[in-house]
Design a protein around this motif. Structure first.
Motif, PDB file in Angstrom:
ATOM      1  N   ARG A  64       8.843  -3.999   7.532  1.00  0.00           N
ATOM      2  CA  ARG A  64       7.968  -4.338   6.398  1.00  0.00           C
ATOM      3  C   ARG A  64       8.777  -4.818   5.192  1.00  0.00           C
ATOM      4  NH1 ARG A  64       4.107   0.852   6.408  1.00  0.00           N
ATOM      5  NH2 ARG A  64       3.328   0.556   8.506  1.00  0.00           N
ATOM      6  N   LEU A  90       8.666   5.323  12.543  1.00  0.00           N
ATOM      7  CA  LEU A  90       8.396   4.998  11.144  1.00  0.00           C
ATOM      8  C   LEU A  90       9.567   4.238  10.525  1.00  0.00           C
ATOM      9  CD1 LEU A  90       6.348   5.491   8.803  1.00  0.00           C
ATOM     10  CD2 LEU A  90       7.742   7.456   8.184  1.00  0.00           C
ATOM     11  N   LYS A 132       7.268   1.186   1.099  1.00  0.00           N
ATOM     12  CA  LYS A 132       6.289   0.523   1.961  1.00  0.00           C
ATOM     13  C   LYS A 132       5.425   1.484   2.774  1.00  0.00           C
ATOM     14  CE  LYS A 132       7.880  -3.597   0.923  1.00  0.00           C
ATOM     15  NZ  LYS A 132       7.097  -4.611   0.231  1.00  0.00           N
ATOM     16  N   ILE A 133       5.676   2.765   2.661  1.00  0.00           N
ATOM     17  CA  ILE A 133       4.898   3.709   3.456  1.00  0.00           C
ATOM     18  C   ILE A 133       3.527   3.894   2.810  1.00  0.00           C
ATOM     19  CG2 ILE A 133       5.581   5.854   2.281  1.00  0.00           C
ATOM     20  CD1 ILE A 133       6.000   7.084   5.071  1.00  0.00           C
ATOM     21  N   SER A 187       3.208  15.853  11.388  1.00  0.00           N
ATOM     22  CA  SER A 187       3.537  15.889  12.812  1.00  0.00           C
ATOM     23  C   SER A 187       4.619  16.911  13.152  1.00  0.00           C
ATOM     24  CB  SER A 187       3.966  14.498  13.286  1.00  0.00           C
ATOM     25  OG  SER A 187       5.167  14.112  12.646  1.00  0.00           O
ATOM     26  N   PHE A 188       5.325  17.420  12.162  1.00  0.00           N
ATOM     27  CA  PHE A 188       6.405  18.371  12.431  1.00  0.00           C
ATOM     28  C   PHE A 188       5.911  19.818  12.545  1.00  0.00           C
ATOM     29  CE2 PHE A 188       8.717  14.767  10.754  1.00  0.00           C
ATOM     30  CZ  PHE A 188       9.891  14.775  11.478  1.00  0.00           C
ATOM     31  N   LEU A 248       9.064   0.641   8.851  1.00  0.00           N
ATOM     32  CA  LEU A 248       9.364   0.379   7.443  1.00  0.00           C
ATOM     33  C   LEU A 248      10.429  -0.697   7.309  1.00  0.00           C
ATOM     34  CD1 LEU A 248       9.282   3.997   5.964  1.00  0.00           C
ATOM     35  CD2 LEU A 248       7.528   2.226   5.838  1.00  0.00           C
ATOM     36  N   GLU A 258      17.395   5.701   0.385  1.00  0.00           N
ATOM     37  CA  GLU A 258      16.423   6.778   0.621  1.00  0.00           C
ATOM     38  C   GLU A 258      16.892   8.081  -0.015  1.00  0.00           C
ATOM     39  OE1 GLU A 258      14.198   5.457   4.759  1.00  0.00           O
ATOM     40  OE2 GLU A 258      15.632   7.095   4.809  1.00  0.00           O
ATOM     41  N   PHE A 268       2.931  11.511   9.195  1.00  0.00           N
ATOM     42  CA  PHE A 268       4.328  11.725   9.574  1.00  0.00           C
ATOM     43  C   PHE A 268       4.770  13.153   9.263  1.00  0.00           C
ATOM     44  CE2 PHE A 268       8.694  11.650   7.699  1.00  0.00           C
ATOM     45  CZ  PHE A 268       9.378  11.727   8.901  1.00  0.00           C
ATOM     46  N   GLN A 296       9.288   6.230   0.565  1.00  0.00           N
ATOM     47  CA  GLN A 296       9.688   4.839   0.746  1.00  0.00           C
ATOM     48  C   GLN A 296       8.602   3.924   0.163  1.00  0.00           C
ATOM     49  OE1 GLN A 296       9.550   7.184   3.139  1.00  0.00           O
ATOM     50  NE2 GLN A 296      11.285   7.049   4.518  1.00  0.00           N
ATOM     51  N   HIS A 311       9.384   9.892  13.298  1.00  0.00           N
ATOM     52  CA  HIS A 311      10.349   9.457  12.283  1.00  0.00           C
ATOM     53  C   HIS A 311      11.089   8.201  12.745  1.00  0.00           C
ATOM     54  CE1 HIS A 311      14.564   9.551  10.699  1.00  0.00           C
ATOM     55  NE2 HIS A 311      13.875   9.471   9.592  1.00  0.00           N
TER      56      HIS A 311
END
Lengths: 444, 312
Positions: free
Chosen positions: A23, A16, B91-92, B103-104, A20, A80, B100, B89, A13
């Motif tokens: 970007r 990431l 841009k993801i 991974s948890f 982001l 977000e 992502f 998001q 996280h």
């Protein structure tokens, strides 16, 4: 104990969040272009200083941290949250706190890179020296960032949407920029505004960063500022974390007021402690023009048109007949000797301030105005090197509008407040009388 | 059959508003269970409480034998969910998002498998913002599978989708059942619930007013079925009223609408009547009670009006 998979997720996280950010064109523009623009703006003003920009780096770096922490962080988090990203995070088998911590860490790095960019470009463009002690500079950055990220978290919790972030952020940003010593230097602000700035974290951020950048002793003299920032950051951070909302639909209501109060109480507490412990020393211009006064300039000063010592204006009592101070002036003389504005590191401003005391008594028509002027002259003679005093008095005579002005000194028993322009105009006359006596060109 | 979700006496209040009141139901493993109701009926609140997004004010929730209220993180390991109003998001990329979120978890799914299964190969490395509505929906669904969940919760999964994407989603949900997964899905589309779900819980005003299979719910309906008939020559309405099961006769253009409680016998006798009267049948249609009729009977309101009331 944190599980391996949870730790793996939190690290991912963090990475990431960084990815982001880089970007996003908007994030790049705000996070890196704006600091460069601020650098160029400061550089255009202070590039002729010696060394260039050296004494403004504290302000410059503080603005960048403030922007990244109090605007960048909450804008990203609230955007977000509005999109429901944090609702989705809430489904994960980890605490939201871990994800918030990852976001804060990523923001810390984003801001740190902006500062590295500023310091590097300042060096490349203007030749500004690197911080004298990089380790202490890093410590100062972490403490300042801690304080402002705490505030950023609180803004995140309070703001319902991105426009609200802008509004709340400005409430923090603008006062600190204008009267908090972050944008407008403290030295050009009136003393009462400087005291108000003592209630804001911006003043301490600038001080701490500036010490770490340019003070050979590093953070040795920045202890109070460091503690103040930690207290402010802790209060705001605790409020921000306890009020943190992962969903826009969750309202915080009265708890918001509690959070704001907690943050403001920390500001007030820091300000009160700073005032009561003498931490808020007047900041005067780094102007050392008095040192550049030449013998030729001193020699050009004439003394023929000065009012007499017994006239209404600039009355000056003859020297006290005995070495002892007259009894009715004893307390005044003792207070004058302990008066901080008359004994600053900056000799020029100190001399100017002491002469103001004589001028205030004169303009106020104090019953002891002449004796007060004499006591001021005696204090000048006792406190300063002869040559320094000559140049400082000449600087006051030749540059009446430079430096800060004082027009009220109740701590010395003078309770009237004459208008500042009158004080500015009359002050050089006393300085001239003192200078004339000092050089033997006027007799007592 | 093993129980996957057990909800008992769940209540959730927002201040003075009781959004969900004393809701109880169970979902068996491998079942598609639908929560059906107009917007504002309490479906999303119920789902959010089950997912641990909201704290309940009363009641118990058990998922796969785990108390989801006292051990939310353990329960979350077993649940995959697709939420309303939760995007990603801009841009993801789908690959990053899947990696992502996966991974948890202790037993994450293989990302490439999810990309393949949900038809995301073409856009796997494109920013989220560039995905079409259907692709985004497939990604959200894929995200619900990153932990190989035994329970998949879908909150209004077809809202805003075009008919083709909706059909595709229905296919995927049926595949889940075939693979032995349990699915809890909320919807305000009656046809969708009827076509998709093994059992349905009808919600209204925060209460669960009925739970049964679609067929059982319809069978319980008191409303009559309708037979519409069009013929070459006119029919005497008195003869129609005399048919077995007929409770109502209404004229139509070139025909009649017969309300009946015995569809089969009514149709058989109608055919005999036409034959004896040498009348030709032009058209015949049968309309059985629907879930909407069930909803009207249970709540006293028409479905459309219920939706309008909530919207206003």
């Amino acid at each position: 104990m944190i599980q391996t998979n949870h730790l793996r997720g939190l690290i991912r996280h963090f990475l990431l969040t960084l990815q982001l950010n880089f970007r996003s064109k908007q994030a790049i523009a705000y996070g890196y272009l704006m600091p460069v623009i601020f650098l160029l703006a400061f550089g255009s003003i202070f590039q002729s200083d010696t060394p260039p920009l050296w004494h403004q780096m504290g302000q410059l770096l503080t603005i960048s941290i403030l922007g990244g922490a109090c605007f960048g962080l909450p804008t990203a988090l609230v955007a977000e949250r509005e999109r429901g990203v944090w609702r989705r995070y809430r489904l994960l088998p980890v605490s939201i706190g871990g994800l918030v911590a990852g976001t804060l860490l990523a923001r810390l790095i984003i801001i740190a890179l902006a500062l590295v960019l500023q310091i590097g470009l300042a060096r490349a463009i203007y030749g500004t020296p690197f911080p004298v002690n990089p380790v202490q500079a890093a410590v100062a950055f972490l403490v300042v960032a801690f304080a402002f990220l705490g505030l950023g978290l609180l803004v995140t919790a309070l703001a319902n949407d991105v426009p609200a972030v802008q509004a709340l952020g400005q409430c923090i940003f603008l006062p600190m920029i204008m009267i908090g010593g972050v944008g407008v230097p403290l030295a050009v602000l009136p003393l009462w505004v400087q005291r108000v700035a003592g209630f804001m974290p911006g003043r301490y951020a600038v001080e701490v960063l500036q010490h770490s950048v340019s003070d050979p002793h590093g953070l040795r003299d920045a202890g109070f500022g460091l503690v103040a920032l930690l207290v402010i950051g802790m209060a705001a951070g605790v409020a921000g974390i306890s009020l943190f909302r992962w969903d826009t639909a969750r309202h915080i209501g009265r708890a918001a007021r509690t959070g704001i109060m907690l943050a403001l109480i920390s500001w007030a507490a820091v300000g009160v402690v700073a005032l009561s412990t003498g931490q808020l020393k007047p900041v005067l211009p780094a102007n050392t023009a008095w040192e550049t006064i030449t013998e030729a300039q001193i020699g050009q000063i004439t003394y023929g048109n000065l009012p007499g010592d017994n006239e209404l204006v600039t009355r000056l009592a003859p020297p006290f007949r005995t070495q002892a101070v007259p009894a009715h002036l004893a307390e005044f003389v003792a207070n004058l000797h302990a008066w901080k504005p008359g004994h600053l590191e900056n000799v020029g401003q100190s001399v100017r301030n002491l002469v103001y005391v004589a001028t205030i008594a004169d303009v106020s028509e104090d019953s002891h105005e002449g004796e007060i002027a004499r006591a001021v002259y005696n204090e000048l003679l006792a406190s300063f090197d002869h040559d320094d005093l000559r140049r400082a008095l000449a600087w006051v005579v030749l540059n009446p509008d430079e430096g800060a002005v004082i027009n009220l000194v109740p701590e010395l028993g003078l309770f009237r407040r004459p208008p500042k322009p009158v004080i500015r105009n009359r002050n050089p006359l006393f300085a001239q009388k003192f200078l004339g006596r000092l050089q033997g060109k006027l007799s007592d | 059959m093993e129980t996957c979700i057990d909800v008992v006496g769940m209540t959730k209040r927002y201040g003075a508003l009781e959004a969900v009141r004393d809701v109880s139901f169970s979902v068996a493993a491998g079942e598609i269970f639908g929560l059906l109701g107009p917007n504002g009926a309490g479906k999303t609140t119920t789902i959010e409480c089950i997912l641990g997004l909201r704290q309940t004010d009363a009641g118990a929730i058990t998922i796969g034998g785990i108390d989801a209220i006292s051990h939310p993180e353990q329960a979350k390991e077993r649940v995959g969910a697709q939420l309303q109003a939760a995007t990603l998001q801009d841009k993801i990329t789908p690959r990053e998002a899947l990696g992502f979120y996966a991974s948890f978890y202790r037993q994450p799914a293989r990302i490439e498998d999810l990309i393949e299964r949900f038809g995301l190969r073409e856009k796997a490395d494109a920013p989220f913002i560039s995905l079409s509505g259907g692709q985004k929906q497939r990604l959200f669904l894929a995200l619900a599978f990153v932990n190989n969940p035994s329970l998949v919760v879908l909150d209004e999964p077809t809202a805003g989708l075009d008919p083709q994407s909706r059909r595709e989603l229905h296919r995927i949900i049926r595949e889940l059942r075939a693979a032995g997964r349990t699915v809890l899905v909320s919807t305000h589309h009656i046809e969708e619930a009827e076509a998709l779900c093994d059992r349905i819980g009808i919600m209204d005003g925060g209460c669960l007013v009925a739970v049964a299979s679609p067929a059982e719910l319809i069978a319980r309906a008191k409303a009559p079925s309708h037979v519409t008939v069009k013929t070459a020559h006119a029919i005497d309405p008195v003869a129609l009223r005399a048919l077995v099961g007929v409770v109502d006769v209404q004229p139509l253009d070139n025909g009649w609408n017969l309300g009946t409680t015995e569809v089969r016998q009514t149709v058989v006798e109608l055919m005999r009547l036409l034959e004896t009267s040498r009348n030709d049948l032009l058209d015949l249609q049968i309309f059985r009670p629907t879930l909407e009729d069930v909803f009207i009977e249970l709540t006293g309101r028409k479905w459309a009006r219920a939706v309008e009331e909530v919207q206003s």
